[in-house]
Each structure stands twice: as C-alpha cells, then as structure tokens.
Enzyme design. Sequence first.
Site, PDB file in Angstrom:
ATOM      1  N   SER B  96     -20.534  10.404 -12.229  1.00 38.44           N
ATOM      2  CA  SER B  96     -19.146  10.867 -12.233  1.00 38.44           C
ATOM      3  C   SER B  96     -18.912  11.860 -11.083  1.00 38.44           C
ATOM      4  O   SER B  96     -19.231  11.564  -9.941  1.00 38.44           O
ATOM      5  CB  SER B  96     -18.838  11.480 -13.595  1.00 38.44           C
ATOM      6  N   ASP B 219     -13.646   1.212 -16.900  1.00 34.80           N
ATOM      7  CA  ASP B 219     -13.836   2.674 -16.843  1.00 34.80           C
ATOM      8  C   ASP B 219     -12.468   3.299 -16.563  1.00 34.80           C
ATOM      9  O   ASP B 219     -11.921   3.144 -15.472  1.00 34.80           O
ATOM     10  CB  ASP B 219     -14.829   3.025 -15.723  1.00 34.80           C
ATOM     11  N   HIS B 247     -17.501   5.028 -19.171  1.00 37.28           N
ATOM     12  CA  HIS B 247     -17.751   5.908 -18.022  1.00 37.28           C
ATOM     13  C   HIS B 247     -19.177   6.452 -17.983  1.00 37.28           C
ATOM     14  O   HIS B 247     -19.575   7.104 -17.047  1.00 37.28           O
ATOM     15  CB  HIS B 247     -16.754   7.073 -18.069  1.00 37.28           C
TER      16      HIS B 247
END
Lengths: 405, 279
Positions: B96, B219, B247
């Site tokens: 991320s 996502d 995610h």
Amino acid sequence: MNEQLNHAPCGFVTLSKEGILLSINQTLVQLLGYSPDQLVGHHINVILTKSARLFTQLYFFPLVTVQHRIEEMYLSFANVNGEEIPVLINATLSQDTDIQVITCVVIPMQRRNEYENQLIISKKLAEDALKETSKANSKLEKALKDLKENQQKLLEVNKQNEKFKRDTHNELKLAKKIQERSLPETISDDHIEIESYYFASRELSGDIYGCYQINKHRYGIILLDVMGHGISSALITMSLQSLFQRLITKGAGAATNVVIKELDDHLHTLFHNNQDSWHYCTAIYLIIDTDKQTIEYTNSGHPPAIFQNSAGNQLELRATSPPIGTFEGIQFKIETFNYDKGSKILLYTDGVSEPLGFHRLGSLLKEHSSDSLIGLKEKILQSLQNEGEEKFKNDDQCFILIDLK
Amino acid sequence: MNPNILNRNNVNIKGNGEQTMIFAPGFGCDQTVWKSVSESFESDNQIILFDYVGMGNSDVKAFDPNKYSKLSGYVQDVIDVCSALNLKNAIFVGHSVSGMIGLLASLQHPEYFSRLILIGPSPCYLNDLPEYFGGFEKEDLIGLIDMMDKNYIGWATFFASTVTNNPGRPDVANELENRFCSTDPVIARKFAEACFFADNREDLPNVTVPSLIMQCSEDVIAPTVVGEYLSQHVPKSTITYMKATGHCPHMSHPDETIQLIRDYLGEFPSEVVLSLAYE
C-alpha cells in the site's frame, strides 16, 4: 437461516474472506431497502459508503484475518438510495480452515451516532481551546524568556555604567587635584596679607581666583565665577586662568579693565559659533598699590566685594559692567580709591553670599575685624557651616580675604 | 549499526542468506502483517522487519507531528533503517502506501535497493479528473478519517486486549499483545492525512530501481487503473495482476503473493539486477 435469526432485532450477515455476502437476514435487508437476491453473491462494498469501503480494507479485513474477531467497529452502511446508516459491527472468523466464513452482527445506531458526533465536536472544541491555551502559554513563556534576557542585558549595561562611573569619578578626582594645584599660593608680606577659601560643590569648580605680586608695590587679585559648575565650567575656568595669569604677571600690570576686556574677548572667541556651549562669567579684578595706597578695580557682573577701612566703615565694590561673555563691545570701566592701613577687603562668589546673605558677610567682617585673617576665615566658614541652608551646599564656594597693613 | 534507530523503529532481523529483503507494512499496521509472507523467504534471505515511528512497537516518544505530517517523514524512517543496517541492493517489499514510501526512498538512495516490490501502490488517492482517476473524492477521505476517530483505534484495541482475555482463544490474546494495528489515534490520524492526501505522480519518471507492481482484483483502495497508471509512468516497472481480491493480498492470499514475488525475482538473476541498478 432460521426464522429467529432472520427476524432478530439486529442485522446478521455472513461473508467470505474476500468480503462476498454469503447470507443476510431479513432485518438488515429491510433496513437497507434491498431484496436478499440483490445482495447475496455481491461484495459487501455494495452496502458500504465509500469511506467505509476504505476503512474495511484498512482495518476490518486485516483485523478479522489476524485476530479472528472484531468488536464494536463503527462503520457506515449505505441503503439502496445511498443514504448513510451508521452501524456497530461485531464479527468472528470461523476457525474451520475449509470454510472460512466471517460472521457479523450489525446494530444500527443512528441516534447513538448523533450523540457521538456531538461528543466528537465538543472534544474537538476542547482540544482547540487547549491548543490556543498552550499557544498563549508558549507566547508568555517566550515573553518571559525575552524579559529575562533583557534583564540580563540591563544588568550588563548597568555593570558597564558602574565601571564608567567609577572611571569617571577617578578621572574627576585627578582633575580636581590638578585644578587645586593650579591655585596660587597665598601672599603675606609687610604691606598685605591674603587668605583664600576654595570649595568645589562637585568634583570640579566653576570658581577660580588668582593673586599675584605684579611688582614691588602692586598686587593683582582676580576672582571669577563661570556660570554653572562641573566639567564644562571647570574647563572654561582653566582656560581663563591661563589667560589671566599671563595678562596679570607678564603684562607688567595692565589696567584692570584691559585684563577684563581680554577675558571677555576670549570667551566670545570660545563660543563664537557655538551657542549650545555658551557660558558667561562674572569677574572682579583688583590692583592694589601698597605704595600709593590705592585700589583700582573692575567688576564685571560679580557680587559686590566688601571694602572696610580702619575705622570699620564699609564700601561695596559694585559691578561696573555686565558679566563677561554676554554682550560684545562692552566698555569696562575702572574705579579707583584710596585706602588707609588696617583696611580689609572681602571678595566672594555667590556660593558664599547666597547662603549667608550679603549683610551677614558685612557684619562678620565688622565684628571680627580685630581677629587675624585666619581667625576671620574660620568665623566665615563656621557661619557657612551653621547657618548656610542645605539648598546652597551644591554651589561652588570661594572667598578671598585681604588685610592691608 | 545505529542502535537508536533499530530501537526506534523496532527493527527485527531474521533468516539466512546473502540477499536482504526489507518488508514495509502499509497504512496503520505493524510488521506482524508480513508474518505469512516473510517466513517463506527466511530460509534463503535475510529478512528485515520494522515499524514506522508511531506504529506497532516503535518508540512513540520519537513521534514528531511535523516530521510525520508528510510522507517524507516515513521515507526518512526507511532511509534511517537502511543506513543503520548498511544495506546495499536490498529487495524492498512495500504494501500500500509503503510502496510509494519505498519508491521515494529509492529516489534519494538508489544504492540501498536492487528491486522494489509494490503491493497495491498508489501515487495519488484523490481523483484529478479527467487526467487521473485515483478512486476518491476529498469527502470520501475525510469520511475515512472521521471513521477512524469514531473507532478510536489504539486505546480500543489496547482495552480489548485487557478485557477479552479469553482462555479458549489464546491466539487472540497473543496477536493483541503484538499490538497489531494499534496506534495512538492522533498518530493514526496524522499518518492517514500524510498518506491519503499525498500526490507523488511527478516523482514516478525519476525512479531508477526496477520494480514490480502487484495489482489485486477488486481493490477499492488502489484500483486496477491506478496500477496501470503506475506501470506506464515508472521506468523499468512490471505489473502483475493478482487473483487475490481486496487490498491486503499478503494477508488474505499469502501463497499467491509469495509465488508472484518469487516469479519476479527469478526473472531477474542477481547479476542482471546489479547492472541495472548501476545504469
């Protein structure tokens, strides 16, 4: 789903680990305004607000994966019309590795949410107030620090001042010594005796005098008082002194008005282009001829000297012109008179006459005319000590006593 | 080695091998999220795990609200850790926002990294239409931060660890002791603001270290279009599409995640990587 669960007073949902809705009870379906067919098989994102979709990805799924349970998570669901429904959610992930199902209980909390919103607003207000307070506080602290620094600087400056003051004081003491050393010795012979008193109110005096024997029978006595006292006045007296000393002794006895005129010219030259430092000066100059028994004098704005003959009659030697250094082109006159043996003269500056009064000086002279000059001087000093008012103590004091034998 | 940095960032070193791999956790979580993935690399790599200042078991006292109000503060944490361990040519795996953090760190110190593996990265979460679709409007992100406020992440989990002492579920207590995802609410909020309002699109063309973009299906945080935007703008990048949804594939689909990383590393024999890194 059993009937009780289907109509329980809370929402009931099962999800796959990926977030696909596996089942949803009637209570929640109704609350959201969908039919069950529209939801089962779809991702839970369908019934979440956009913010909640983010939040579930960031917190719900990681937490339930690692912890296998979630308690009291706040989320916002979205109904079929996109309206927000705040909910609390509890969830568990079944430990059975074959069928990993997330089971959730959902409690709508519209009213509680309002209440929490208010709490959060109040909390934010309180935090802002605290921030403001601490900002004000740190400003105050800075001000205090600045103040301390300034105080420190002041102390430093004060220390420098003190040192400067000490140095100046020492310098002035030295200058005073030089000024006093420049005063002439008193004169005493068969025909004349001279006594003087000289006191500077501060370290340096604006008074100056001189007594010189010009030739065998002639004596020159001069007394000056420069306006003000302190360093500037003292410097002027010193410059005048060197001038009158030369004029009186080297000039082979120039007339009194000639000497005074030279001094007047000197002052005008000194301050010709400088009004700011302008000083004027009163002066009285006597030439006593002990052979002819005459006194010649010029009084330029000075307090009247007192002459007393052997019979005790007194005469004032009043000013014959304004002080020197005032108006240019003054004509200085000479007064001349005879004296008899046993006459006395008292010359003084206003530092002496003001505290005692002119008449007091006259009567002191009269009362103690039979005393020696030293004795008479002591009497005058005593009177100055006893009767002189405090306010006059800060003026320079100088007087000269002359006994004509 | 600088023991202060190692303590500050709760650095843990594991595994055996010549090659170093550094795993950087994503938003709001600590190093425990890597457990399933990093363990599988321990036998043939040296594994570096760490927490950003303010997260996990890092030294919370080192949190400087100004420094950590921007991504650069977290970039500095990565650089500090690499420098303290004297890393060279490490494989950086970032989830991320950590993908972006690693990418930015490589701009300052390319010599620390031989490859960047970015899982669900995004250079900008906000839409900037019509040129760029990041997935979110400003209100959505403010709503996320409000939701964090209402969940009081941090003390709630700490509270939970003391009360949900369930003897029947020792694994729960254990994970909570590791303070997974537990963060001071103020710190979490700062991190969220730094992450979600960042825009690093302009930095992408300057990246010199080869990278792998791992793009999940469905996502919502980093949609496929964002991954594709990255692959088009980052030089020497490869994109791979995952079957995993959501995610956090390193947690939900560790096997696929491991396999794709291994596939990518296999494509780059180390000599080739070295020559690329010094081009």
